[in-house]
Design a protein around this motif. Structure first.
Motif, PDB file in Angstrom:
ATOM      1  N   GLU A  23       0.836  -1.201   0.000  1.00 27.08           N
ATOM      2  CA  GLU A  23       0.000   0.000   0.000  1.00 27.08           C
ATOM      3  C   GLU A  23       0.873   1.255   0.000  1.00 27.08           C
ATOM      4  O   GLU A  23       0.586   2.215  -0.714  1.00 27.08           O
TER       5      GLU A  23
ATOM      6  N   LYS B 229       1.140   4.115  -3.078  1.00 27.38           N
ATOM      7  CA  LYS B 229       0.398   5.306  -2.666  1.00 27.38           C
ATOM      8  C   LYS B 229       0.543   6.376  -3.755  1.00 27.38           C
ATOM      9  O   LYS B 229       1.636   6.653  -4.227  1.00 27.38           O
ATOM     10  N   GLY B 230      -0.575   6.909  -4.162  1.00 29.61           N
ATOM     11  CA  GLY B 230      -0.553   7.957  -5.174  1.00 29.61           C
ATOM     12  C   GLY B 230      -0.649   7.444  -6.606  1.00 29.61           C
ATOM     13  O   GLY B 230      -0.714   8.231  -7.543  1.00 29.61           O
ATOM     14  N   ILE B 231      -0.644   6.121  -6.788  1.00 25.62           N
ATOM     15  CA  ILE B 231      -0.801   5.553  -8.129  1.00 25.62           C
ATOM     16  C   ILE B 231      -2.244   5.039  -8.237  1.00 25.62           C
ATOM     17  O   ILE B 231      -2.636   4.133  -7.496  1.00 25.62           O
ATOM     18  N   ALA B 232      -3.007   5.616  -9.127  1.00 23.00           N
ATOM     19  CA  ALA B 232      -4.424   5.265  -9.266  1.00 23.00           C
ATOM     20  C   ALA B 232      -4.618   3.796  -9.625  1.00 23.00           C
ATOM     21  O   ALA B 232      -3.919   3.253 -10.476  1.00 23.00           O
ATOM     22  N   ASN B 233      -5.556   3.170  -8.958  1.00 24.78           N
ATOM     23  CA  ASN B 233      -6.001   1.801  -9.238  1.00 24.78           C
ATOM     24  C   ASN B 233      -4.950   0.722  -9.018  1.00 24.78           C
ATOM     25  O   ASN B 233      -5.108  -0.400  -9.516  1.00 24.78           O
TER      26      ASN B 233
ATOM     27  N   HIS C  64      -2.943  -1.091  -5.843  1.00 22.17           N
ATOM     28  CA  HIS C  64      -2.805  -1.187  -4.392  1.00 22.17           C
ATOM     29  C   HIS C  64      -1.943  -2.371  -3.971  1.00 22.17           C
ATOM     30  O   HIS C  64      -1.585  -2.490  -2.805  1.00 22.17           O
TER      31      HIS C  64
ATOM     32  N   GLN D 182      -1.511  -6.024  -9.128  1.00 24.28           N
ATOM     33  CA  GLN D 182      -2.129  -5.036 -10.016  1.00 24.28           C
ATOM     34  C   GLN D 182      -1.124  -4.233 -10.827  1.00 24.28           C
ATOM     35  O   GLN D 182      -1.521  -3.412 -11.651  1.00 24.28           O
TER      36      GLN D 182
ATOM     37  N   GLN E 158       5.330  -0.297 -13.836  1.00 20.80           N
ATOM     38  CA  GLN E 158       5.674  -0.499 -12.437  1.00 20.80           C
ATOM     39  C   GLN E 158       6.564  -1.730 -12.248  1.00 20.80           C
ATOM     40  O   GLN E 158       7.481  -1.714 -11.424  1.00 20.80           O
TER      41      GLN E 158
END
Length: 112
Positions: free
Chosen positions: A24, A28-32, A34, A38, A43
């Motif tokens: 998490e 943090k701060g990356i949309a969609n 977690h 994903q 990334q």
């Protein structure tokens, strides 16, 4: 890959909670996004860094198991998760080997 002693459910639960917290924070701060599962290609390339030995190990497994580029990414995601469970900043070769082993078991169960 080392053999782990049997852990109590509570200890496993605590490791999972810590690993989820690590993920998490990472996303943090990356949309969609977690969790490691994903992650998109961008990334994966930024977060799932492995050393030259690890790259060789993964390349060998890819050839030996005839895996796709998609499988390559999945192995890296699983290796990152194993590292998170061990609270390791880096993906170590043993994390990668364990992820490859899981992938080979998955292939065996689908083929046989």
């Amino acid at each position: 890959m080392e053999t782990r002693k049997a852990e109590k459910s509570e200890a496993i639960r605590e490791r999972v909670i810590r690993a989820r917290s690590i993920q998490e924070s990472r996303f943090k701060g990356i949309a969609n996004i977690h969790s490691n599962a994903q992650m998109r290609a961008k990334q994966i390339r930024e977060i799932c860094l492995i050393d030259a030995t690890g790259k060789g190990l993964l390349k060998s497994a890819m050839e030996r198991l005839n895996l796709s580029a998609r499988a390559y990414d999945r192995i890296l995601k699983v290796a990152r998760t194993i590292a998170d469970l061990e609270q390791s900043i880096d993906i170590k070769n043993e994390h990668l080997a364990e992820a490859i082993h899981f992938r080979s078991l998955d292939r065996q169960s689908r083929l046989g």
